[in-house]
Design a protein around this motif. Structure first.
Motif, PDB file in Angstrom:
ATOM      1  N   SER A  22      19.393  91.930  11.472  1.00  0.00           N
ATOM      2  CA  SER A  22      20.266  91.058  12.276  1.00  0.00           C
ATOM      3  C   SER A  22      19.717  90.811  13.680  1.00  0.00           C
ATOM      4  O   SER A  22      20.477  90.431  14.573  1.00  0.00           O
ATOM      5  N   LEU A  23      18.405  91.042  13.889  1.00  0.00           N
ATOM      6  CA  LEU A  23      17.815  90.678  15.173  1.00  0.00           C
ATOM      7  C   LEU A  23      17.756  89.152  15.280  1.00  0.00           C
ATOM      8  O   LEU A  23      17.849  88.602  16.371  1.00  0.00           O
ATOM      9  N   LEU A  24      17.583  88.485  14.138  1.00  0.00           N
ATOM     10  CA  LEU A  24      17.593  87.023  14.072  1.00  0.00           C
ATOM     11  C   LEU A  24      18.412  86.602  12.859  1.00  0.00           C
ATOM     12  O   LEU A  24      18.522  87.357  11.889  1.00  0.00           O
ATOM     13  N   ASP A  25      18.950  85.385  12.906  1.00  0.00           N
ATOM     14  CA  ASP A  25      19.869  84.942  11.853  1.00  0.00           C
ATOM     15  C   ASP A  25      19.198  84.339  10.629  1.00  0.00           C
ATOM     16  O   ASP A  25      19.723  84.429   9.533  1.00  0.00           O
ATOM     17  N   SER A  26      18.048  83.694  10.809  1.00  0.00           N
ATOM     18  CA  SER A  26      17.460  82.976   9.684  1.00  0.00           C
ATOM     19  C   SER A  26      15.949  83.111   9.661  1.00  0.00           C
ATOM     20  O   SER A  26      15.319  83.507  10.656  1.00  0.00           O
ATOM     21  N   GLY A  27      15.371  82.751   8.527  1.00  0.00           N
ATOM     22  CA  GLY A  27      13.927  82.761   8.395  1.00  0.00           C
ATOM     23  C   GLY A  27      13.258  81.797   9.354  1.00  0.00           C
ATOM     24  O   GLY A  27      12.191  82.074   9.888  1.00  0.00           O
TER      25      GLY A  27
END
Length: 72
Positions: free
Chosen positions: A23-28
């Motif tokens: 969950s550090l980033l939302d998407s690829g």
């Protein structure tokens, strides 16, 4: 800043996948951009390869948040 542990099911995980899992980033797409822009570090070093294999004990940092790979 303390890293939170994120368990993985295998022995390794790719950096792009781990950024989403942790969950550090939302998407690829967000992960790809952040890595390409040099905003992600692995064990304190800037990492530009989205496919970098991470192992338990590796710490990934984006912005002011960190996550550590742990065995699931």
């Amino acid at each position: 800043m303390a890293a939170h542990d994120v368990p993985i099911g295998d022995d390794t995980i790719r950096l792009g996948q781990f950024l989403k899992l942790s969950s550090l980033l939302d998407s690829g797409a967000d992960a790809k951009s952040a890595i390409a822009d040099g905003l992600v570090t692995v064990n304190g070093e800037v990492e530009l390869r989205r496919g970098r294999q991470l192992h338990p004990g590796d710490t990934v940092t984006f912005g002011d948040e960190s996550a550590r790979v742990s065995r699931g």
